[in-house]
Scaffold this motif. Sequence first.
Motif, PDB file in Angstrom:
ATOM      1  N   ILE A  31       5.971  -4.847  -2.810  1.00 32.89           N
ATOM      2  CA  ILE A  31       6.300  -3.551  -2.200  1.00 32.89           C
ATOM      3  C   ILE A  31       5.112  -2.594  -2.303  1.00 32.89           C
ATOM      4  CG2 ILE A  31       7.759  -1.493  -2.450  1.00 32.89           C
ATOM      5  CD1 ILE A  31       9.999  -3.470  -3.400  1.00 32.89           C
ATOM      6  N   ILE A  32       4.496  -2.551  -3.475  1.00 34.24           N
ATOM      7  CA  ILE A  32       3.336  -1.673  -3.684  1.00 34.24           C
ATOM      8  C   ILE A  32       2.192  -2.073  -2.751  1.00 34.24           C
ATOM      9  CG2 ILE A  32       1.527  -1.024  -5.332  1.00 34.24           C
ATOM     10  CD1 ILE A  32       3.738  -1.179  -7.515  1.00 34.24           C
ATOM     11  N   LYS A  62       2.308  -3.559   0.170  1.00 31.42           N
ATOM     12  CA  LYS A  62       2.625  -3.134   1.541  1.00 31.42           C
ATOM     13  C   LYS A  62       2.451  -1.622   1.696  1.00 31.42           C
ATOM     14  CE  LYS A  62       5.816  -6.886   2.503  1.00 31.42           C
ATOM     15  NZ  LYS A  62       7.223  -7.277   2.622  1.00 31.42           N
ATOM     16  N   GLN A  63       2.898  -0.866   0.707  1.00 28.15           N
ATOM     17  CA  GLN A  63       2.767   0.591   0.762  1.00 28.15           C
ATOM     18  C   GLN A  63       1.300   1.013   0.774  1.00 28.15           C
ATOM     19  OE1 GLN A  63       5.067   3.236   0.866  1.00 28.15           O
ATOM     20  NE2 GLN A  63       6.479   1.625   1.482  1.00 28.15           N
ATOM     21  N   LEU A  64       0.500   0.397  -0.077  1.00 28.59           N
ATOM     22  CA  LEU A  64      -0.918   0.757  -0.144  1.00 28.59           C
ATOM     23  C   LEU A  64      -1.670   0.342   1.119  1.00 28.59           C
ATOM     24  CD1 LEU A  64      -1.825   0.029  -3.874  1.00 28.59           C
ATOM     25  CD2 LEU A  64      -1.606   2.252  -2.751  1.00 28.59           C
ATOM     26  N   GLN A  65      -1.291  -0.767   1.710  1.00 28.63           N
ATOM     27  CA  GLN A  65      -1.934  -1.203   2.951  1.00 28.63           C
ATOM     28  C   GLN A  65      -1.688  -0.207   4.082  1.00 28.63           C
ATOM     29  OE1 GLN A  65      -0.123  -5.096   3.211  1.00 28.63           O
ATOM     30  NE2 GLN A  65      -2.039  -6.123   2.638  1.00 28.63           N
ATOM     31  N   GLN A  66      -0.550   0.457   4.055  1.00 34.09           N
ATOM     32  CA  GLN A  66      -0.178   1.388   5.120  1.00 34.09           C
ATOM     33  C   GLN A  66      -0.743   2.793   4.901  1.00 34.09           C
ATOM     34  OE1 GLN A  66       4.081   1.205   5.190  1.00 34.09           O
ATOM     35  NE2 GLN A  66       4.124  -0.926   5.859  1.00 34.09           N
ATOM     36  N   ARG A  67      -1.287   3.049   3.739  1.00 32.10           N
ATOM     37  CA  ARG A  67      -1.782   4.393   3.410  1.00 32.10           C
ATOM     38  C   ARG A  67      -3.117   4.669   4.072  1.00 32.10           C
ATOM     39  NH1 ARG A  67       1.932   7.685   0.824  1.00 32.10           N
ATOM     40  NH2 ARG A  67       3.305   6.265  -0.236  1.00 32.10           N
ATOM     41  N   PHE A 104      -0.627   8.051  -3.660  1.00 33.35           N
ATOM     42  CA  PHE A 104       0.461   7.099  -3.861  1.00 33.35           C
ATOM     43  C   PHE A 104       0.849   7.240  -5.322  1.00 33.35           C
ATOM     44  CE2 PHE A 104       2.072   2.861  -4.994  1.00 33.35           C
ATOM     45  CZ  PHE A 104       3.074   2.738  -4.047  1.00 33.35           C
TER      46      PHE A 104
END
Length: 128
Positions: free
Chosen positions: A66-67, A69-74, A80
Amino acid sequence: MSQYKEETIFRRIQKRINTLNLANIEQYAQLIQEDEREIELLHQEVLIGVTQFFRGLESFDALAEIIKKQLQQRKENSEFRLWSVACSSGEEAYSLAIIVNEISQALHKNLVTTHLPTKKREFYRQVV
């Protein structure tokens, strides 16, 4: 508290009864009704300080995905934030930091960490 065995809870209550030199559970129940501080003391007695690095590895693995995916989208230089709460001695928080650090390096993202001092934690504990 549903994950605790009844025996464990009863032992912890009995320990509080003995510590307070009370005769029985009825006296303890009366004390709890009269002194709300006792609820917090019992809560601390019941909590079991079990901790270790990557405790519940499957959960950390899922969280890492999950982390990532979140960091890739930032966007570049976006914040974050993660907050690890209720750690007995910090191993879970450090495990989380290790995961985030590894993912950040793999994605070439900058990582900035902070530590909340004890006095601030107490303040936020009261607020929450």
